[in-house]
Design an enzyme around this catalytic site. Sequence first.
Site, PDB file in Angstrom:
ATOM      1  N   CYS A 266       0.858  -1.185   0.000  1.00 20.03           N
ATOM      2  CA  CYS A 266       0.000   0.000   0.000  1.00 20.03           C
ATOM      3  C   CYS A 266       0.889   1.228   0.000  1.00 20.03           C
ATOM      4  O   CYS A 266       1.787   1.351   0.825  1.00 20.03           O
ATOM      5  CB  CYS A 266      -0.881  -0.029   1.253  1.00 20.03           C
ATOM      6  SG  CYS A 266      -1.693   1.533   1.618  1.00 20.03           S
TER       7      CYS A 266
ATOM      8  N   GLU B 287      -0.319   1.645   9.150  1.00 16.82           N
ATOM      9  CA  GLU B 287      -1.633   1.924   9.738  1.00 16.82           C
ATOM     10  C   GLU B 287      -1.422   2.529  11.125  1.00 16.82           C
ATOM     11  O   GLU B 287      -0.579   2.056  11.884  1.00 16.82           O
ATOM     12  CB  GLU B 287      -2.466   0.641   9.839  1.00 16.82           C
ATOM     13  CG  GLU B 287      -2.728  -0.059   8.509  1.00 16.82           C
ATOM     14  CD  GLU B 287      -3.546   0.750   7.515  1.00 16.82           C
ATOM     15  OE1 GLU B 287      -4.342   1.612   7.947  1.00 16.82           O
ATOM     16  OE2 GLU B 287      -3.383   0.523   6.304  1.00 16.82           O
TER      17      GLU B 287
ATOM     18  N   CYS C 276      -4.929  -0.353  -7.073  1.00 13.47           N
ATOM     19  CA  CYS C 276      -3.774  -0.689  -6.208  1.00 13.47           C
ATOM     20  C   CYS C 276      -3.672  -2.182  -5.950  1.00 13.47           C
ATOM     21  O   CYS C 276      -2.591  -2.759  -6.012  1.00 13.47           O
ATOM     22  CB  CYS C 276      -3.836   0.103  -4.913  1.00 13.47           C
ATOM     23  SG  CYS C 276      -4.973  -0.539  -3.664  1.00 13.47           S
TER      24      CYS C 276
ATOM     25  N   GLU D 139      -6.924  -5.431   4.274  1.00 15.02           N
ATOM     26  CA  GLU D 139      -7.481  -4.169   3.815  1.00 15.02           C
ATOM     27  C   GLU D 139      -8.430  -4.387   2.641  1.00 15.02           C
ATOM     28  O   GLU D 139      -9.398  -3.644   2.478  1.00 15.02           O
ATOM     29  CB  GLU D 139      -6.372  -3.193   3.446  1.00 15.02           C
ATOM     30  CG  GLU D 139      -6.886  -1.781   3.580  1.00 15.02           C
ATOM     31  CD  GLU D 139      -5.933  -0.743   3.088  1.00 15.02           C
ATOM     32  OE1 GLU D 139      -4.900  -1.099   2.501  1.00 15.02           O
ATOM     33  OE2 GLU D 139      -6.239   0.432   3.276  1.00 15.02           O
TER      34      GLU D 139
ATOM     35  N   THR E 211      -4.350   4.871   7.273  1.00 17.04           N
ATOM     36  CA  THR E 211      -3.312   4.448   6.339  1.00 17.04           C
ATOM     37  C   THR E 211      -2.340   5.594   6.059  1.00 17.04           C
ATOM     38  O   THR E 211      -2.754   6.660   5.616  1.00 17.04           O
ATOM     39  CB  THR E 211      -3.983   3.990   5.026  1.00 17.04           C
ATOM     40  OG1 THR E 211      -4.884   2.931   5.327  1.00 17.04           O
ATOM     41  CG2 THR E 211      -2.971   3.519   4.011  1.00 17.04           C
TER      42      THR E 211
ATOM     43  N   TYR F  43      -9.264   0.564  -5.151  1.00 24.96           N
ATOM     44  CA  TYR F  43      -8.786  -0.807  -4.961  1.00 24.96           C
ATOM     45  C   TYR F  43      -8.747  -1.586  -6.276  1.00 24.96           C
ATOM     46  O   TYR F  43      -8.007  -2.562  -6.382  1.00 24.96           O
ATOM     47  CB  TYR F  43      -9.693  -1.544  -3.951  1.00 24.96           C
ATOM     48  CG  TYR F  43      -9.467  -1.140  -2.521  1.00 24.96           C
ATOM     49  CD1 TYR F  43      -8.831   0.053  -2.197  1.00 24.96           C
ATOM     50  CD2 TYR F  43      -9.878  -1.956  -1.478  1.00 24.96           C
ATOM     51  CE1 TYR F  43      -8.617   0.423  -0.884  1.00 24.96           C
ATOM     52  CE2 TYR F  43      -9.671  -1.595  -0.155  1.00 24.96           C
ATOM     53  CZ  TYR F  43      -9.050  -0.414   0.144  1.00 24.96           C
ATOM     54  OH  TYR F  43      -8.839  -0.069   1.443  1.00 24.96           O
TER      55      TYR F  43
ATOM     56  N   HIS G 176     -12.895   5.363  -2.922  1.00 19.59           N
ATOM     57  CA  HIS G 176     -11.879   4.451  -2.400  1.00 19.59           C
ATOM     58  C   HIS G 176     -12.140   3.013  -2.850  1.00 19.59           C
ATOM     59  O   HIS G 176     -11.212   2.218  -2.993  1.00 19.59           O
ATOM     60  CB  HIS G 176     -11.787   4.555  -0.870  1.00 19.59           C
ATOM     61  CG  HIS G 176     -10.409   4.240  -0.372  1.00 19.59           C
ATOM     62  ND1 HIS G 176      -9.283   4.868  -0.848  1.00 19.59           N
ATOM     63  CD2 HIS G 176      -9.949   3.323   0.521  1.00 19.59           C
ATOM     64  CE1 HIS G 176      -8.209   4.368  -0.263  1.00 19.59           C
ATOM     65  NE2 HIS G 176      -8.590   3.418   0.571  1.00 19.59           N
TER      66      HIS G 176
ATOM     67  N   CYS H 197      -3.687   7.506  -1.634  1.00 18.12           N
ATOM     68  CA  CYS H 197      -4.987   7.580  -2.310  1.00 18.12           C
ATOM     69  C   CYS H 197      -6.119   8.043  -1.400  1.00 18.12           C
ATOM     70  O   CYS H 197      -7.094   8.633  -1.885  1.00 18.12           O
ATOM     71  CB  CYS H 197      -5.356   6.223  -2.889  1.00 18.12           C
ATOM     72  SG  CYS H 197      -3.956   5.217  -3.336  1.00 18.12           S
TER      73      CYS H 197
HETATM   74 FE1  SF4 Z   1      -3.344   1.905   0.047  1.00 18.56          FE
HETATM   75 FE2  SF4 Z   1      -4.732   0.999  -2.013  1.00 18.56          FE
HETATM   76 FE3  SF4 Z   1      -5.909   2.563  -0.194  1.00 18.56          FE
HETATM   77 FE4  SF4 Z   1      -4.078   3.515  -1.938  1.00 18.56          FE
HETATM   78  S1  SF4 Z   1      -6.109   2.688  -2.417  1.00 18.56           S
HETATM   79  S2  SF4 Z   1      -4.206   3.966   0.219  1.00 18.56           S
HETATM   80  S3  SF4 Z   1      -2.673   1.822  -2.057  1.00 18.56           S
HETATM   81  S4  SF4 Z   1      -5.084   0.513   0.119  1.00 18.56           S
HETATM   82 FE    FE Z   2      -7.285   1.635   1.940  1.00 24.26          FE
END
Ligand code: SF4
Ligand code: FE
Length: 489
Positions: A100, A257, A299, A447, A191, A296, A292, A104
């Site tokens: 991660c 985290e 990412c 996550e 995060t 995902y 968000h 984001c």
């Molecule tokens: Fe982390 Fe993915 Fe959330 Fe970006 S979208 S902060 S990489 S978990």
């Molecule tokens: Fe996240």
Amino acid sequence: MALKTPQQYLDDLRRMNIELYMFGEKVENRVDHPIIRPSINSLAMTYKLALDPEYEDIMTATSNLTGKKINRFTHLHQSTDDLVKKVKMQRLLGQKTGSCFQRCVGLDAFNALYSTTFEIDQAHGTEYHQRFKKYMEYVQENDLVVDGCMTDARGDRSKSPGQQPDPDAYLHVVERRKDGIVVRGCKLHQTGLVNSHEILVMPNNSLKENEKDWAVSFAIPLDTPGMIYVYGRQSCDTRRLEGGTVDIGNVHFGGQEVMAIFNDVFVPWERVFMDGETDFTTMLVERFAGYHRQSYGGCKVGVGDALIGAAKAIADYQGTSNASHIKDKLVEMCHLNETLYCCGIACSSEGQKTAAGNYLIDLLLANICKQNITRFPYEMARLAQDIAGGFFVTMPSEKDFEHPVIGPLVKKYAASRADVPVEHRQRMLRLIENLTLGTAAVGYLTESMHGAGSPQAQRIMIGRLVNLEHRKQLAETLCGIRENPDIDW
Ligand code: SF4
Ligand code: FE
């Protein structure tokens, strides 16, 4: 300043003095801390790639506020093309970091607040949107990392914020002054928080009219007085303290985290973007969660690429890659991963312009995306572990491999193909361990389950957004219960 270098970013972090605890001790130098540094490296990559001409198109954008070139992580999406590029940027960073990269949540909060503050102002005659625009100009100009901060401590889950025996279970306003507000509470699962310049707070959930004190959004610098941070530990985190690189699995990168405690923190009015507008809490939460859930689809797919690569590599190293069932398992992993990517791209392509002018993803498809994310990475991890065999959890430590007496014996019996160095096998197995059981599994698996809302949160949204009645009518028309108006020939 348009785009920061990774070095400038690290210098910023060194300048900010914060009250951070880990393992019961205060951390004085987080930038060079062996457990924290990998997560900082992941974030630094968002700066590095933005300066690379090869990635300019997906890593940078033109600000709608200033017309300047900015890092895409600070951008307010101006088209569906911007939404698609966001997902591509996230996949790229997942591939490069195998973890991660944390930036984001801020991006998703920017876009949710930009449109929601506009609509609050239209309904209530407030001035939040102008304030927020000014804040965004500051963020873009200084190329800042901002932690989007939503999840509260939540106390007794059967009670809403206003019913909690301890009102601090949800962050709330405890005092309103002429110059600003004072807030108290705690945000969990944050995060990348102590790798950020700023914290951008939003309410946790939809609120009732009598819960105005909890309907609050604001931004503060990380080093604001009254802020206390406690580092969340992750499986295998102390491997970083052992000194080697093999057993870590992912040598340079990791996630982070943090528990953030707001101990009567003052926020000046110019940094307040919502105060009491309970009627807009649903919109803000749904939009942030929607963005968000889209994220995902980028990412986790990038990290999935790294996991597929590790599974392929270990099959090659161990001499199993020609077995048909191994080939098929790799194909299945690719199928699952690209399906997730399809979801990320689809909810982006089907995005719509908001009243404020920035673009919002298709909420239904973003929820479908995240629902699949709660499942497919787990199946991919299972397949990778299947392909790897059991040695990734029974293998002796790096120090045993280096031991003057037993080292040669351990290497002899840990060898697989004669032309593959034993250390390559060790490293690849440790990477699979890291991604599916170790520190990276926090970002890749847990996550995927709970980040941006646990599976049930998406199912509630899907139930609300899907028009079942329309589908029922389709069926009734096809089987002749309803007259078919289309048949006019
Ligand atoms: Fe982390 Fe993915 Fe959330 Fe970006 S979208 S902060 S990489 S978990
Ligand atoms: Fe996240």
